[in-house]
Design a protein around this motif. Structure first.
Motif, PDB file in Angstrom:
ATOM      1  N   SER A  19      -5.140  -1.401  -3.091  1.00 55.07           N
ATOM      2  CA  SER A  19      -3.733  -0.994  -3.019  1.00 55.07           C
ATOM      3  C   SER A  19      -2.999  -1.602  -1.831  1.00 55.07           C
ATOM      4  O   SER A  19      -1.817  -1.342  -1.648  1.00 55.07           O
ATOM      5  N   ARG A  20      -3.727  -2.366  -1.030  1.00 53.97           N
ATOM      6  CA  ARG A  20      -3.164  -2.991   0.169  1.00 53.97           C
ATOM      7  C   ARG A  20      -2.741  -1.930   1.193  1.00 53.97           C
ATOM      8  O   ARG A  20      -2.944  -0.749   1.035  1.00 53.97           O
ATOM      9  N   TRP A  21      -2.078  -2.358   2.241  1.00 58.25           N
ATOM     10  CA  TRP A  21      -1.709  -1.494   3.365  1.00 58.25           C
ATOM     11  C   TRP A  21      -0.613  -0.519   2.971  1.00 58.25           C
ATOM     12  O   TRP A  21       0.449  -0.916   2.490  1.00 58.25           O
ATOM     13  N   GLN A  22      -0.870   0.772   3.189  1.00 62.71           N
ATOM     14  CA  GLN A  22       0.124   1.794   2.926  1.00 62.71           C
ATOM     15  C   GLN A  22       0.325   2.693   4.134  1.00 62.71           C
ATOM     16  O   GLN A  22       1.034   3.690   4.062  1.00 62.71           O
ATOM     17  N   GLY A  23      -0.329   2.348   5.223  1.00 63.57           N
ATOM     18  CA  GLY A  23      -0.252   3.142   6.443  1.00 63.57           C
ATOM     19  C   GLY A  23      -1.652   3.420   6.957  1.00 63.57           C
ATOM     20  O   GLY A  23      -2.610   3.438   6.189  1.00 63.57           O
ATOM     21  N   ALA A  24      -1.761   3.630   8.259  1.00 64.79           N
ATOM     22  CA  ALA A  24      -3.070   3.812   8.884  1.00 64.79           C
ATOM     23  C   ALA A  24      -3.827   5.006   8.337  1.00 64.79           C
ATOM     24  O   ALA A  24      -5.053   4.997   8.256  1.00 64.79           O
TER      25      ALA A  24
END
Length: 116
Positions: A19-24
């Motif tokens: 889903s790739r980067w969505q927040g830490a």
């Protein structure tokens, strides 16, 4: 004598990161197939430490620990500091072979395993 350390990157190595980067602190994806078993085997011989860019953001370490617990993947530490290690597993690394020729070309041509 204490065990030597092996470092695992998190996204793209342990977490499938589809889903790739969505927040830490947002980690919606499942583990990479077989990684739980691989880490279990490695831990018989080495200390396993997870180091991720997520660890440098607020809530990142806690999110990784919660995700690992959810999938019952045991590691020895999750940290924002790279400890001395025997080897590092990272999906975005180029092994330096002592030859500086063509480094820029290697960088430009690089693709992670899940982008080929």
């Amino acid at each position: 004598m204490s065990k030597q350390t092996v470092i695992f990157d998190f996204d793209g190595v342990i977490n499938s990161y589809t889903s790739r980067w969505q927040g830490a602190d947002i980690i919606p994806d499942p583990p990479v197939e077989g990684i739980k078993e691989a880490i279990t085997e490695v831990r018989k011989h080495y200390r396993v430490v997870v180091v991720s860019s997520r660890c440098y953001k607020p809530g990142g370490i806690e999110a990784i620990k919660a995700w690992l617990k959810k999938y019952e993947i045991q590691v020895d530490d999750v940290t924002d500091e790279k400890p001395p290690a025997v080897v590092i597993f990272d999906d975005r690394a180029i092994t330096f072979d002592g030859n500086t020729t063509g480094m820029l070309d290697k960088i430009k041509a690089f693709k992670p395993w899940n982008k080929k």
